[in-house]
Design an enzyme around this catalytic site. Structure first.
Site, short mmCIF file in Angstrom:
data_model
loop_
_atom_site.label_atom_id
_atom_site.label_comp_id
_atom_site.label_asym_id
_atom_site.label_seq_id
_atom_site.Cartn_x
_atom_site.Cartn_y
_atom_site.Cartn_z
N LYS A 111 82.51 -9.50 44.02
CA LYS A 111 82.17 -11.14 44.55
C LYS A 111 82.46 -11.74 43.54
O LYS A 111 82.03 -13.17 42.82
CB LYS A 111 80.84 -11.34 45.19
CG LYS A 111 79.59 -11.32 46.15
CD LYS A 111 78.69 -11.52 46.41
CE LYS A 111 78.27 -10.84 47.54
NZ LYS A 111 76.92 -11.43 47.36
N LYS A 192 82.31 -8.71 57.85
CA LYS A 192 80.90 -8.09 57.91
C LYS A 192 80.24 -9.65 58.64
O LYS A 192 80.44 -10.62 58.01
CB LYS A 192 79.80 -7.93 57.24
CG LYS A 192 78.38 -7.36 57.05
CD LYS A 192 77.92 -7.55 55.68
CE LYS A 192 78.43 -7.61 54.61
NZ LYS A 192 77.22 -7.92 53.31
N LYS A 195 75.06 -13.94 56.44
CA LYS A 195 74.32 -15.31 56.16
C LYS A 195 75.17 -16.67 55.92
O LYS A 195 75.21 -17.89 55.82
CB LYS A 195 73.13 -15.53 55.52
CG LYS A 195 72.23 -14.73 55.95
CD LYS A 195 71.05 -15.02 55.04
CE LYS A 195 69.92 -13.16 54.63
NZ LYS A 195 70.60 -12.82 53.97
P1 TYM Z 1 70.25 -9.30 52.50
O1 TYM Z 1 69.73 -10.36 52.60
O2 TYM Z 1 72.25 -9.71 52.76
O3 TYM Z 1 70.66 -8.28 54.26
C1 TYM Z 1 68.81 -8.13 54.76
C2 TYM Z 1 68.87 -6.90 55.42
O4 TYM Z 1 70.16 -6.95 56.11
C3 TYM Z 1 71.66 -6.28 56.48
N1 TYM Z 1 72.48 -6.40 56.51
C4 TYM Z 1 72.89 -5.97 57.86
N2 TYM Z 1 72.97 -5.76 58.40
C5 TYM Z 1 73.92 -4.61 59.76
N3 TYM Z 1 75.24 -5.74 59.88
C6 TYM Z 1 75.45 -6.85 59.44
N4 TYM Z 1 76.37 -7.27 59.27
C7 TYM Z 1 74.03 -6.95 57.73
N5 TYM Z 1 74.11 -7.92 57.09
C8 TYM Z 1 73.16 -7.46 56.10
C9 TYM Z 1 71.30 -5.63 55.75
O5 TYM Z 1 72.24 -4.38 55.20
C10 TYM Z 1 69.96 -5.85 54.64
O6 TYM Z 1 68.87 -4.51 54.92
N6 TYM Z 1 70.30 -6.47 48.37
C11 TYM Z 1 70.19 -6.46 49.49
C12 TYM Z 1 69.00 -7.49 49.33
C13 TYM Z 1 67.47 -6.26 48.50
C14 TYM Z 1 66.87 -5.30 49.34
C15 TYM Z 1 65.98 -4.81 48.31
C16 TYM Z 1 66.92 -4.66 50.47
C17 TYM Z 1 67.09 -6.80 47.50
N7 TYM Z 1 65.97 -6.13 47.70
C18 TYM Z 1 65.46 -4.15 48.72
C19 TYM Z 1 66.14 -3.89 50.83
C20 TYM Z 1 65.04 -2.99 49.49
C21 TYM Z 1 70.53 -7.50 50.45
O7 TYM Z 1 71.37 -8.39 50.32
O8 TYM Z 1 69.68 -8.13 51.91
#
Ligand code: TYM
Length: 325
Positions: A111, A192, A195
Site C-alpha cells: 500500500k 484478492k 471492498k
Molecule cells: P478487512 O476489513 O480487510 O477484512 C475483514 C476480514 O475479512 C477477511 N478477508 C478475506 N478473507 C478471504 N478472502 C478475501 N478476499 C478476504 N478479504 C478480506 C480478512 O482477512 C479479515 O479477517 N486488519 C483487518 C481488520 C482488523 C482486525 C483486527 C481483524 C483490525 N483489527 C483484529 C481481526 C482482529 C482488516 O483489514 O480486515
C-alpha cells in the site's frame, strides 16, 4: 472455552471474501465461543478517506453484520472508536514493536509503494490491530489469509511484552478457513477480492441482489480449457469458483466438486445458486435493520460499555507492568 475476536474495516461494503474468511466463522462460533466482533473504524483512517463516506460505511457495516446473524446477546459487538483504550494500548505496544518489524509487513509495502502521501498510521496499523486483539485476551482470531502476517506480529509483540515485563497478555492464534481463505476477484483471479477494488465487477457484495450476483459470476474469468479441473496455479479463475462452492457446501472439496461438474457453465450456475442462497437471509433482514437507527445506536452504546470495562482492566494491567503508575 476459547475467546474469539474479529475486526472489519469500514472502508467499503462487506464482500464475499470477508464473509467466508471471517463473518461466517464468527457467527458459527456464537454457539460455543464467546465472540467479539468489532468495526475497526480507526483502521479506516490509515488510507485516504472521506469523513461522510466513512460514517455511512460504518453504520451500514453494523447493520450488515447484524443482518448476517451477529447476535448481540451472545456476541460483544461495538465500534473501535467508542473504546479509547484501543488507542491507549496501541501506544504502549508501539513501545514494544520495532520499526523494522512494522516496515516489513507485506500489506504496508504494497500500500505504500510509489505513494508519497502514505500516512504514518499505515505503518503502525498492525500494532493497533494487536491492541484490538490483546485488549480482549482473545485466544483465537478468525481471519482470511491476508491477515496472517499481522497475526504473527501480534503474537510476537505479546510474547515480547510478556517476556520483558511479566505475563500480561494472552498470546492469540490466527484461525483461517480450510477452504476459501483467500477469495479472489472474479474478474481478476490473481488479485484478492476486496471492498475497495477499483472495478467492482469482480466483487460480490453481501447485499448484491440475486441478479447482480448471477451477472458477476457469469462474467467471472475462467480459462481456455473447456473441462473443469481444480488447479489453483494454472487455472486460478476456476479454482476460485470451486473454492467458493466448496466453502458453501459443507463436506465437499474443490477437487471433488470439479470431478462432478461437466462445464464452466454448470459450475457457474452452481456457484450462483449457492451464493444467492447463503446471502438470502442477510438481504431479507438488512432493510429493517438499517432503517432502525434507534436500535443501531442502542447496540453500539451497549457494546461499547461492556467493551470498556474489560479494556480498562487490560490497560491497567499493561501500564502496571511497563512502569506507568
Ligand atoms: P478487512 O476489513 O480487510 O477484512 C475483514 C476480514 O475479512 C477477511 N478477508 C478475506 N478473507 C478471504 N478472502 C478475501 N478476499 C478476504 N478479504 C478480506 C480478512 O482477512 C479479515 O479477517 N486488519 C483487518 C481488520 C482488523 C482486525 C483486527 C481483524 C483490525 N483489527 C483484529 C481481526 C482482529 C482488516 O483489514 O480486515
Amino acid at each position: 472455552t476459547a475467546r474469539r475476536l474479529s475486526g472489519f474495516k469500514p472502508t467499503g461494503r462487506l464482500q464475499l471474501g470477508n464473509y467466508l474468511g471471517a463473518v461466517r466463522p464468527m457467527i458459527e462460533s456464537q454457539r460455543d465461543h464467546e465472540p467479539i466482533v468489532m468495526i475497526v473504524n480507526l483502521h479506516a483512517l490509515t488510507v485516504q478517506h472521506d469523513p461522510a463516506r466513512l460514517r455511512d460505511h460504518t453504520t451500514r457495516m453494523l447493520a450488515t453484520l447484524l443482518a448476517a446473524g451477529v447476535d448481540t446477546n451472545r456476541t460483544l459487538c461495538y465500534l473501535q472508536s467508542d473504546v479509547p483504550e484501543h488507542a491507549e494500548l496501541h501506544y504502549l505496544l508501539e513501545c514494544a514493536t520495532g520499526y523494522g518489524e512494522a516496515a516489513r509487513m507485506i500489506q504496508f509495502k504494497e500500500k505504500s509503494r510509489g505513494n508519497a502521501a502514505v500516512r504514518l498510521s499505515l505503518l503502525t496499523y498492525p500494532v493497533l490491530m494487536a491492541a484490538d486483539i490483546l485488549l480482549h485476551d482473545a485466544d483465537e482470531v478468525p481471519v482470511g489469509e491476508d491477515q496472517t502476517q499481522h497475526l504473527e506480529l501480534a503474537r510476537d509483540v505479546a510474547n515480547r511484552f510478556n517476556t520483558r515485563y511479566g505475563h500480561t497478555f494472552v498470546v492469540p492464534r490466527g484461525v483461517t478457513p480450510s477452504v476459501a481463505a483467500r477469495v479472489m476477484d472474479l474478474a481478476d483471479p490473481i488479485s484478492k477480492m476486496g471492498k475497495t477494488a477499483t472495478h467492482d465487477g469482480g466483487v460480490i457484495f453481501l447485499l448484491d441482489p440475486p441478479d447482480t450476483i448471477a451477472r458477476k459470476i457469469a462474467r467471472a474469468v475462467t480459462d481456455p480449457a473447456p473441462d473443469v479441473a481444480y488447479d489453483p496455479d494454472r487455472r486460478p479463475g476456476a479454482a476460485n469458483l470451486l473454492e467458493i462452492l466448496a466453502a458453501l457446501r459443507p463436506g465437499s472439496t474443490p477437487a471433488g466438486l470439479a470431478a462432478g461438474l461437466g462445464s464452466y457453465r454448470h459450475l457457474k450456475d452452481e456457484v450462483t445458486e449457492a451464493v444467492v442462497e447463503a446471502l438470502r437471509p442477510l438481504r431479507a433482514r438488512y432493510d429493517a435493520l438499517i432503517a432502525d437507527r434507534g436500535h443501531l445506536d442502542h447496540v453500539r452504546r451497549a457494546g461499547a460499555a461492556r467493551a470498556r470495562e474489560r479494556a480498562a482492566r487490560t490497560v491497567a494491567r499493561a501500564k502496571d507492568a511497563i512502569g506507568i503508575p
